[in-house]
Design a protein around this motif. Structure first.
Motif, PDB file in Angstrom:
ATOM      1  N   ALA A 191     -14.320  93.962 -27.245  1.00  0.00           N
ATOM      2  CA  ALA A 191     -13.178  94.798 -26.875  1.00  0.00           C
ATOM      3  C   ALA A 191     -12.554  94.307 -25.579  1.00  0.00           C
ATOM      4  CB  ALA A 191     -13.621  96.252 -26.733  1.00  0.00           C
ATOM      5  N   LYS A 247      -8.789  92.861 -25.055  1.00  0.00           N
ATOM      6  CA  LYS A 247      -7.883  93.497 -24.110  1.00  0.00           C
ATOM      7  C   LYS A 247      -7.282  92.464 -23.161  1.00  0.00           C
ATOM      8  CE  LYS A 247      -8.548  97.360 -20.956  1.00  0.00           C
ATOM      9  NZ  LYS A 247      -9.261  98.633 -21.016  1.00  0.00           N
ATOM     10  N   LYS A 248      -8.140  91.555 -22.727  1.00  0.00           N
ATOM     11  CA  LYS A 248      -7.691  90.540 -21.799  1.00  0.00           C
ATOM     12  C   LYS A 248      -6.625  89.658 -22.464  1.00  0.00           C
ATOM     13  CE  LYS A 248      -9.733  87.368 -18.482  1.00  0.00           C
ATOM     14  NZ  LYS A 248      -9.645  86.080 -19.233  1.00  0.00           N
ATOM     15  N   TRP A 308      -4.728  90.418 -24.865  1.00  0.00           N
ATOM     16  CA  TRP A 308      -3.501  91.188 -25.068  1.00  0.00           C
ATOM     17  C   TRP A 308      -2.696  91.249 -23.782  1.00  0.00           C
ATOM     18  CZ3 TRP A 308      -1.126  95.614 -23.272  1.00  0.00           C
ATOM     19  CH2 TRP A 308      -0.067  96.089 -24.064  1.00  0.00           C
ATOM     20  N   GLN A 309      -3.401  91.462 -22.675  1.00  0.00           N
ATOM     21  CA  GLN A 309      -2.727  91.531 -21.388  1.00  0.00           C
ATOM     22  C   GLN A 309      -2.054  90.215 -21.034  1.00  0.00           C
ATOM     23  OE1 GLN A 309      -5.925  93.463 -19.022  1.00  0.00           O
ATOM     24  NE2 GLN A 309      -4.224  94.009 -17.662  1.00  0.00           N
ATOM     25  N   MET A 369      -1.362  96.376 -29.672  1.00  0.00           N
ATOM     26  CA  MET A 369      -2.540  96.354 -28.824  1.00  0.00           C
ATOM     27  C   MET A 369      -3.768  96.446 -29.733  1.00  0.00           C
ATOM     28  SD  MET A 369      -3.357  99.073 -25.823  1.00  0.00           S
ATOM     29  CE  MET A 369      -2.866  98.442 -24.255  1.00  0.00           C
ATOM     30  N   SER A 404      -9.374  98.757 -30.216  1.00  0.00           N
ATOM     31  CA  SER A 404     -10.358  99.215 -29.227  1.00  0.00           C
ATOM     32  C   SER A 404      -9.708  99.441 -27.866  1.00  0.00           C
ATOM     33  CB  SER A 404     -11.500  98.204 -29.124  1.00  0.00           C
ATOM     34  OG  SER A 404     -10.979  96.906 -28.947  1.00  0.00           O
ATOM     35  N   SER A 405      -8.809  98.532 -27.485  1.00  0.00           N
ATOM     36  CA  SER A 405      -8.135  98.716 -26.189  1.00  0.00           C
ATOM     37  C   SER A 405      -7.260  99.950 -26.224  1.00  0.00           C
ATOM     38  CB  SER A 405      -7.244  97.521 -25.848  1.00  0.00           C
ATOM     39  OG  SER A 405      -7.843  96.327 -26.215  1.00  0.00           O
ATOM     40  N   GLU A 451      -7.656 102.829 -23.545  1.00  0.00           N
ATOM     41  CA  GLU A 451      -6.541 102.924 -22.583  1.00  0.00           C
ATOM     42  C   GLU A 451      -5.728 104.203 -22.731  1.00  0.00           C
ATOM     43  OE1 GLU A 451      -4.758 100.796 -20.253  1.00  0.00           O
ATOM     44  OE2 GLU A 451      -6.755  99.989 -19.929  1.00  0.00           O
ATOM     45  N   MET A 468      -0.305 101.853 -26.025  1.00  0.00           N
ATOM     46  CA  MET A 468      -1.439 102.476 -26.718  1.00  0.00           C
ATOM     47  C   MET A 468      -0.943 103.459 -27.755  1.00  0.00           C
ATOM     48  SD  MET A 468      -1.738 102.125 -23.326  1.00  0.00           S
ATOM     49  CE  MET A 468      -2.027 103.493 -22.216  1.00  0.00           C
TER      50      MET A 468
END
Ligand code: ADP
Ligand code: MG
Length: 733
Positions: free
Chosen positions: A8, A12-13, A15-16, A230, A233-234, A238, A258
């Motif tokens: 996860a 997330k990373k 995606w960012q 996104m 999980s993020s 979030e 989100m």
């Protein structure tokens, strides 16, 4: 969150960093087959237990997944930490400091127990107070590091220094556990008594720690990548404890990334179900594709006293295309009141008849069925076709037999048509008029009366196209977006009871010019008797005191069919000047000489109903009026409704306002529309998301028409688990 959530965190990373390619490949690498425990009962989550599980139930929450999708009602930014020396009286502030002293004070007068906490940060001190919550003394210890958030006021005991009453608090422990309640953007949840946001936050955190690793991204990687979504999980962590997104506006309006991801998923499954349903329908075969040349249609056109509008012609062409294709038609015609849907339906019916079929039209009320019957008879009088009217109170034996023997070409009726005793020889086309008055079931029932007959549904509930596509997602849609020419816009005015004589003056003026008037009285089910009495008395009062020189008629739902028919005929043929009626005339009635629609107690009607009623006038070449008579007290919503009515004649605008006022759930009426309830997605706010999700779902079904590819296995499972019933679908094989 915790260390367990390795994948996860990577997602997330990525995606960012907007590293879409890598994100896609990471999603595509086979996941460990984790058992989905999201369906676990909430009761067994640490800190819940049977008592709290009951409380959660009140919020509609039974499973772990229900908790995860229990989204914050709003967010508060408690992340902006200030020095105590900088905080201002009257502001909501967040500070952090060390507990210097703690203890209970008892007020002398009321003997109230006040727990007081003194916190200092080197720049100053502040006192926090909790009233009648002596157990708070067990929460804090001197020397602890804490964060407080609350409204700052002057300490009125000392007359100086800062104080916060019942602040939100957070104790910072050595382990560096993440903050939940202060010192960050904090979620505020819908609560129920006994279950506060603070408690929900703690449980949410527990669930995110234990269950997040099991959140598999069931959406195909190319859909996630293609729509820049996104990772699930993020989004799930979030949305509760925002770290990436700091924009309070986006968060609080539910428009953050989100929210977008979670709304997308909800829409996606809805649309996936609809796509499958549509696919099923498309597999059906019609008895024969139509080949006839359209002589009857030609005959009708020559017989009409007007020229079809180009919108009508376009829709007729769309229908013709359906009828000459190998699959049965399932088409919805949307068009504002008065746009001329009936003649379009009639054109379709003639095509069916010419190809050797019977055609039926089903209306929601007896009066409307009767009127269709008379109208159609009128329009067809040169075409030598046989027409019958079948309603529950008017079902002649010989008509039923003639329908069964195939001697009748056009059958007009109410829901009586779908009863068991009615059998068609060869039903080729069924028209359902004013669908919003029927449930989904009736659509299915009429279909069974023939061999895969063509279905044409007509509605005057004008909803934006995208929304229509999702509500009636298994149908093709035609829109008549044009009114017949030379129609003058209806003038709508609002009157209060004290000015009712002004309204009546206008009625008189119109009648003197040869026009007619409707006067509508509301009828509310619970008090039907009382209201009926009121309507009857109103009619008598008007007859005696206001309009003694005119003919008044009374029409209400309790009258016998023949009585209703007689009154309607008298009105249509001009023998009645003013028709006092309950809302039985709401839909469909068409008397073009009527120019005034006066609605008593207009504040009691919904927007859709007001618009329908208004649509009864303005059907001819005369200037028409809609007079809304309102009585105090008016609710805010009622005021808004009346204002909108005065402001616009446009059915689409009205529908949109109606949606805004009532919200999608109420507006569509889940049962009637077949639209399943959505938990967090909002059909209005998230139209763009809906469109994207619909596109993705339909594309996917194009590629994998029954979800047999292994990578779509989990989609199929979820669809089966959650949506089958909601979408009234049979099975998914
Ligand atoms: P709705 O769409 O509300 O069902 P109707 O089919 O009852 O509307 O039509 C409203 C009125 O407009 C009827 O009197 C009908 O005869 C008339 N009408 C329909 N089409 C046209 C047209 N193209 N030009 C003029 N009048 C029309
Ligand atoms: Mg109509």
């Amino acid at each position: 969150m915790s260390k367990k959530v390795g994948n996860a965190i990577i997602l997330k990373k990525l995606w960012q960093e907007k590293n879409w390619d890598k994100l896609k490949t990471t999603l595509e690498t086979p996941k460990k087959n984790l058992t989905p425990h999201l369906t676990d009962s909430i009761q067994y989550v640490k800190g819940v237990g049977p008592k709290r599980a009951e409380l959660f139930k009140r919020l509609g929450i039974n499973t772990v997944e229900d908790v995860l999708t229990h989204l914050p009602r709003r967010y508060e930014d408690r992340g902006n930490l200030k020095k105590i020396s900088q905080i201002k009286y009257g502001e909501i502030e967040t500070i952090s400091g060390i507990v210097k002293a703690a203890g209970i004070n008892v007020t002398t007068r009321k003997r109230m127990k006040i727990f007081e906490l003194v916190v200092g940060d080197g720049t100053g001190i502040i006192t926090a107070k909790w009233f009648n919550q002596p157990y708070m003394k067990n929460v804090f210890k001197v020397g602890q590091k804490v964060i407080l958030n609350g409204k700052v006021k002057m300490n009125n005991y000392y007359g100086y220094g800062a104080e916060m009453d019942n602040p939100e608090y957070e104790i910072i422990d050595e382990d560096g556990d993440p903050l939940l309640h202060t010192g960050r953007i904090v979620p505020i949840y819908p609560e129920t008594s006994g279950l506060t946001s603070r408690q929900i936050r703690v449980i949410m955190k527990t669930i995110l720690d234990t269950h997040l690793p099991q959140v598999n991204d069931y959406l195909p990687a190319d859909i996630i990548e293609g729509n820049r979504l996104m990772p699930l999980s993020s989004a799930m962590s979030e949305v509760h404890f925002p770290v990436i997104e700091k924009d309070m506006g986006l968060l609080n309006s539910g428009r953050s990334e989100m929210h977008r991801r979670l709304a997308f998923d909800e829409f996606f499954f809805l649309e996936l179900g609809l796509a499958l349903k549509k696919k099923d329908v498309e597999k059906e075969k019609r008895e024969i594709p139509y080949t006839a040349k359209g002589e009857l249609l030609e005959g009708l056109r020559n017989n009409l006293p007007f020229k079809l509008t180009s919108a009508q012609q376009r829709v007729i062409a769309e229908i013709k295309r359906d009828l000459t294709s190998p699959h049965p038609m399932n088409r919805l015609i949307q068009g504002d009141v008065g746009c001329g849907k009936t003649v379009v339906a009639l054109s379709a019916m003639l095509m069916a008849i010419e190809n050797g079929f019977q055609a039926a039209i089903m209306a929601p009320t007896e009066i409307l069925a009767e009127q269709h019957y008379l109208n159609i008879k009128n329009m067809m009088d040169k075409l030598s076709l046989k027409i019958a009217l079948l309603t529950s109170s008017r079902k002649k034996k010989e008509d039923i037999k003639a329908v069964e023997d195939g001697e009748i070409n056009i059958i007009v009726g109410t829901h009586a048509l779908i009863q068991d005793d009615i059998r068609f020889k060869r039903l080729g086309l069924a028209v359902v008029d004013e669908q919003h008055k029927f449930g989904v079931m009736q659509r299915g029932a009429i279909k069974k009366k023939g061999y895969n007959p063509d279905i044409l549904i007509m509605t005057a509930t004008p909803i934006p196209r995208t929304l229509a596509m999702s509500v009636y997602g298994d149908l093709d849609i035609s829109i008549i977006d044009e009114l017949p020419p030379n129609r003058m816009p209806i003038k709508t005015m609002k009157f209060y009871k004290s000015h009712r004589l002004d309204a009546f003056k206008l009625v008189k003026k119109e009648i003197l010019q040869g026009r007619q008037c409707y006067l509508i009285y509301p009828l509310i089910e619970e008090s039907e008797k009382v209201d009926l009495k009121a309507a009857t008395e109103m009619a008598e009062h008007l007859k005696k005191d206001i309009f003694p020189e005119y003919n008044l008629g009374l029409l209400h739902g309790r009258m016998k069919t023949e009585e209703k028919e007689a009154v309607m005929r008298d009105f249509k043929e001009g023998r009645i000047n003013i028709l006092v009626s309950t809302t039985v005339i709401e839909v469909g009635i068409d008397v073009s000489n009527a120019s005034v629609m006066l609605i008593e107690h207009a504040e009691r009607f919904g927007l859709a109903q007001l618009h329908q009623l208004r649509g009864r006038v303005g059907r001819g070449q005369y200037q028409s009026y809609c007079l809304l008579m309102a009585e105090y007290p008016l609710s805010d919503d009622a005021k808004r409704r009346l204002e909108i009515m005065v402001k616009t004649n446009n059915g689409f605008d009205i529908a949109e306002e109606d949606l805004n006022i009532r919200g999608p759930g109420e507006f569509f009426g889940t049962k009637q529309s077949g639209l399943p309830e959505l938990k967090n997605a909002n059909i209005l706010r998230d139209v763009k998301v809906l469109e994207a999700a619909r596109g993705a779902a339909f594309d996917l079904i194009k590629k994998d028409s029954s979800l047999t590819m292994p990578e779509h296995g989990s989609l199929k499972t979820i669809l089966k688990q959650k949506w089958l019933e909601k979408l009234e679908m049979g099975t998914i094989s």
